[in-house]
Motif scaffolding. Structure first.
Motif, PDB file in Angstrom:
ATOM      1  N   LYS A 103       4.640  29.694  13.595  1.00 24.36           N
ATOM      2  CA  LYS A 103       3.597  28.988  14.332  1.00 24.36           C
ATOM      3  C   LYS A 103       2.217  29.403  13.824  1.00 24.36           C
ATOM      4  CE  LYS A 103       3.842  32.516  17.964  1.00 24.36           C
ATOM      5  NZ  LYS A 103       4.155  32.769  19.384  1.00 24.36           N
ATOM      6  N   PRO A 104       1.193  28.589  14.081  1.00 24.80           N
ATOM      7  CA  PRO A 104      -0.154  28.904  13.594  1.00 24.80           C
ATOM      8  C   PRO A 104      -0.704  30.185  14.237  1.00 24.80           C
ATOM      9  CG  PRO A 104       0.000  26.593  14.201  1.00 24.80           C
ATOM     10  CD  PRO A 104       1.259  27.247  14.705  1.00 24.80           C
ATOM     11  N   TYR A 105      -1.471  30.904  13.452  1.00 27.86           N
ATOM     12  CA  TYR A 105      -2.188  32.071  13.961  1.00 27.86           C
ATOM     13  C   TYR A 105      -3.426  31.562  14.693  1.00 27.86           C
ATOM     14  CZ  TYR A 105      -4.591  36.597  13.971  1.00 27.86           C
ATOM     15  OH  TYR A 105      -5.227  37.745  14.336  1.00 27.86           O
ATOM     16  N   THR A 106      -3.604  31.992  15.929  1.00 29.80           N
ATOM     17  CA  THR A 106      -4.699  31.464  16.756  1.00 29.80           C
ATOM     18  C   THR A 106      -5.607  32.589  17.237  1.00 29.80           C
ATOM     19  OG1 THR A 106      -3.434  31.682  18.807  1.00 29.80           O
ATOM     20  CG2 THR A 106      -3.197  29.612  17.575  1.00 29.80           C
ATOM     21  N   LYS A 107      -6.802  32.200  17.693  1.00 25.14           N
ATOM     22  CA  LYS A 107      -7.729  33.165  18.267  1.00 25.14           C
ATOM     23  C   LYS A 107      -7.146  33.778  19.537  1.00 25.14           C
ATOM     24  CE  LYS A 107     -12.456  33.881  19.885  1.00 25.14           C
ATOM     25  NZ  LYS A 107     -11.998  34.605  21.115  1.00 25.14           N
ATOM     26  N   GLU A 108      -6.393  32.978  20.286  1.00 25.78           N
ATOM     27  CA  GLU A 108      -5.780  33.472  21.509  1.00 25.78           C
ATOM     28  C   GLU A 108      -4.786  34.593  21.202  1.00 25.78           C
ATOM     29  OE1 GLU A 108      -7.732  29.827  22.220  1.00 25.78           O
ATOM     30  OE2 GLU A 108      -6.123  30.251  20.758  1.00 25.78           O
ATOM     31  N   LEU A 109      -4.011  34.412  20.156  1.00 21.87           N
ATOM     32  CA  LEU A 109      -3.072  35.460  19.755  1.00 21.87           C
ATOM     33  C   LEU A 109      -3.828  36.690  19.265  1.00 21.87           C
ATOM     34  CD1 LEU A 109      -0.277  36.608  19.186  1.00 21.87           C
ATOM     35  CD2 LEU A 109      -0.331  35.438  16.968  1.00 21.87           C
ATOM     36  N   GLU A 110      -4.869  36.470  18.482  1.00 19.89           N
ATOM     37  CA  GLU A 110      -5.668  37.585  17.987  1.00 19.89           C
ATOM     38  C   GLU A 110      -6.276  38.376  19.148  1.00 19.89           C
ATOM     39  OE1 GLU A 110      -7.969  37.409  14.144  1.00 19.89           O
ATOM     40  OE2 GLU A 110      -9.629  37.406  15.573  1.00 19.89           O
ATOM     41  N   ASP A 111      -6.780  37.667  20.154  1.00 16.05           N
ATOM     42  CA  ASP A 111      -7.317  38.332  21.346  1.00 16.05           C
ATOM     43  C   ASP A 111      -6.250  39.189  22.013  1.00 16.05           C
ATOM     44  OD1 ASP A 111      -9.730  37.048  20.932  1.00 16.05           O
ATOM     45  OD2 ASP A 111      -9.376  35.492  22.453  1.00 16.05           O
ATOM     46  N   GLN A 112      -5.033  38.645  22.092  1.00 15.78           N
ATOM     47  CA  GLN A 112      -3.938  39.372  22.735  1.00 15.78           C
ATOM     48  C   GLN A 112      -3.584  40.634  21.954  1.00 15.78           C
ATOM     49  OE1 GLN A 112      -2.280  38.627  25.777  1.00 15.78           O
ATOM     50  NE2 GLN A 112      -1.675  40.748  25.379  1.00 15.78           N
ATOM     51  N   ILE A 113      -3.542  40.519  20.623  1.00 17.38           N
ATOM     52  CA  ILE A 113      -3.209  41.681  19.790  1.00 17.38           C
ATOM     53  C   ILE A 113      -4.263  42.774  19.950  1.00 17.38           C
ATOM     54  CG2 ILE A 113      -2.869  42.496  17.427  1.00 17.38           C
ATOM     55  CD1 ILE A 113      -1.832  39.657  16.760  1.00 17.38           C
ATOM     56  N   ILE A 114      -5.521  42.390  19.926  1.00 15.36           N
ATOM     57  CA  ILE A 114      -6.607  43.372  20.087  1.00 15.36           C
ATOM     58  C   ILE A 114      -6.506  44.059  21.451  1.00 15.36           C
ATOM     59  CG2 ILE A 114      -9.097  43.641  20.289  1.00 15.36           C
ATOM     60  CD1 ILE A 114      -8.126  43.277  17.415  1.00 15.36           C
ATOM     61  N   ALA A 115      -6.205  43.293  22.480  1.00 17.95           N
ATOM     62  CA  ALA A 115      -6.057  43.879  23.816  1.00 17.95           C
ATOM     63  C   ALA A 115      -4.864  44.822  23.875  1.00 17.95           C
ATOM     64  CB  ALA A 115      -5.907  42.775  24.851  1.00 17.95           C
ATOM     65  N   ASP A 116      -3.740  44.423  23.275  1.00 13.56           N
ATOM     66  CA  ASP A 116      -2.541  45.262  23.285  1.00 13.56           C
ATOM     67  C   ASP A 116      -2.780  46.587  22.552  1.00 13.56           C
ATOM     68  OD1 ASP A 116      -1.162  43.308  24.667  1.00 13.56           O
ATOM     69  OD2 ASP A 116      -0.151  42.500  22.889  1.00 13.56           O
ATOM     70  N   ILE A 117      -3.441  46.515  21.424  1.00 12.29           N
ATOM     71  CA  ILE A 117      -3.696  47.721  20.634  1.00 12.29           C
ATOM     72  C   ILE A 117      -4.610  48.685  21.393  1.00 12.29           C
ATOM     73  CG2 ILE A 117      -4.798  48.581  18.505  1.00 12.29           C
ATOM     74  CD1 ILE A 117      -3.763  46.055  17.119  1.00 12.29           C
ATOM     75  N   GLY A 118      -5.387  48.157  22.304  1.00 15.65           N
ATOM     76  CA  GLY A 118      -6.293  48.985  23.079  1.00 15.65           C
ATOM     77  C   GLY A 118      -5.613  49.897  24.080  1.00 15.65           C
ATOM     78  N   GLN A 119      -4.322  49.684  24.315  1.00 14.61           N
ATOM     79  CA  GLN A 119      -3.608  50.564  25.231  1.00 14.61           C
ATOM     80  C   GLN A 119      -3.601  51.996  24.680  1.00 14.61           C
ATOM     81  OE1 GLN A 119      -2.509  49.495  28.260  1.00 14.61           O
ATOM     82  NE2 GLN A 119      -3.449  47.553  27.665  1.00 14.61           N
ATOM     83  N   SER A 120      -3.782  52.962  25.561  1.00  9.18           N
ATOM     84  CA  SER A 120      -3.943  54.359  25.125  1.00  9.18           C
ATOM     85  C   SER A 120      -2.740  54.884  24.361  1.00  9.18           C
ATOM     86  CB  SER A 120      -4.207  55.259  26.332  1.00  9.18           C
ATOM     87  OG  SER A 120      -3.128  55.189  27.260  1.00  9.18           O
ATOM     88  N   TYR A 121      -1.562  54.379  24.668  1.00 10.98           N
ATOM     89  CA  TYR A 121      -0.341  54.863  24.025  1.00 10.98           C
ATOM     90  C   TYR A 121      -0.032  54.161  22.701  1.00 10.98           C
ATOM     91  CZ  TYR A 121       1.302  50.761  26.594  1.00 10.98           C
ATOM     92  OH  TYR A 121       1.443  49.491  27.108  1.00 10.98           O
ATOM     93  N   CYS A 122      -0.816  53.146  22.345  1.00 13.48           N
ATOM     94  CA  CYS A 122      -0.577  52.402  21.102  1.00 13.48           C
ATOM     95  C   CYS A 122      -1.338  53.050  19.955  1.00 13.48           C
ATOM     96  CB  CYS A 122      -0.999  50.947  21.261  1.00 13.48           C
ATOM     97  SG  CYS A 122      -0.641  49.928  19.811  1.00 13.48           S
ATOM     98  N   GLN A 123      -0.619  53.432  18.918  1.00 17.87           N
ATOM     99  CA  GLN A 123      -1.252  54.123  17.788  1.00 17.87           C
ATOM    100  C   GLN A 123      -1.959  53.180  16.839  1.00 17.87           C
ATOM    101  OE1 GLN A 123       0.923  57.353  16.031  1.00 17.87           O
ATOM    102  NE2 GLN A 123       0.068  57.007  13.992  1.00 17.87           N
ATOM    103  N   GLY A 124      -1.430  51.954  16.683  1.00 19.34           N
ATOM    104  CA  GLY A 124      -2.113  51.064  15.756  1.00 19.34           C
ATOM    105  C   GLY A 124      -1.399  49.767  15.467  1.00 19.34           C
ATOM    106  N   LEU A 125      -1.844  49.131  14.404  1.00 17.07           N
ATOM    107  CA  LEU A 125      -1.396  47.805  13.976  1.00 17.07           C
ATOM    108  C   LEU A 125      -0.538  47.925  12.729  1.00 17.07           C
ATOM    109  CD1 LEU A 125      -1.688  44.607  13.903  1.00 17.07           C
ATOM    110  CD2 LEU A 125      -3.706  45.024  12.461  1.00 17.07           C
TER     111      LEU A 125
END
Length: 228
Positions: A103-125
């Protein structure tokens, strides 16, 4: 109807029809031929700058997997981009070789990824696919947003069919992406070197490279978390 042939193995005697025996032998020969053919198949080897993201990428993704433990060190958010031309025999994600898969890469998905990575327990991308370096439009957009949001408090891993040495001769967008990530797992998947015991890689030729140390030293420096 062929004659019966007596075969004794470990004291047990059986009678097998000659025709059945011949068919069995033919199957074994065909299987051996297929195995030899597969062993001769090799991943594709592009010339420098032969494959360009601007010509190939359709900006599609095969999958997004938040909060996993298998695509690098620690808890990671993994983006699987679509499209790869290396065509490694034995590829574990063959569907994602198509640039039109998913499926197409969207800004909405990018926003979600950035938010998910912001979780304290997430080390990275983690970027993989497919071939991230043939989807630099998608990957660089996400990398730049991650750095803007979190600086270097989150790390970025990428898998690639390109080797470190090949990337040094590649297009400006690939070099830009390389310089902005932390860890590169490089090289084609080589079926004859497959080893399921290896850490974060599928075949023994692949390396886990500390990108920033390698750029600083002007030579390949392996990740210091590597377990030999």
């Amino acid at each position: 109807m062929g004659e019966q042939v007596r075969i004794t193995v470990n004291g047990d005697t059986n009678f097998i029809n000659e025709d059945d025996l011949a068919r069995s032998d033919q199957k074994k020969v065909k299987k051996a031929r297929r195995k030899r053919t597969q062993s001769r198949r090799r991943p594709k080897n592009p010339q420098p700058q032969e494959w360009l993201a601007q010509d190939l990428s359709l900006r599609k993704i095969a999958d997004y997997k938040p909060f996993n433990f298998v695509d690098g060190e620690g808890v990671r958010c993994s983006l699987y981009v679509s499209g790869c031309l290396f065509a490694c025999p034995g590829c574990y994600n063959k569907a994602a070789q198509s640039f039109n898969y998913g499926k197409p890469y969207t800004k909405e998905l990018e926003d979600q990824i950035i938010a998910d990575i912001g979780q304290s327990y997430c080390q990275g991308l983690t970027l993989l696919g497919g071939e991230p370096f043939l989807n630099t439009q998608v990957c660089l957009s996400l990398i730049d947003r991650l750095r803007d949001a979190y600086g270097y408090t989150k790390d970025i891993w990428s898998w690639s069919g390109y080797t470190w040495e090949e990337l040094q001769k590649e297009s400006a967008d690939k070099l830009e992406m390389l310089k902005k990530i932390d860890i590169l797992v490089d090289g084609r998947f080589e079926e004859e070197q497959k080893d399921l015991t290896l850490q974060f890689r599928g075949s023994a030729n692949q390396r886990i490279i500390d990108v920033q140390k390698s750029l600083k030293d002007g030579r390949v420096v392996l990740w210091d978390g590597l377990v030999s």
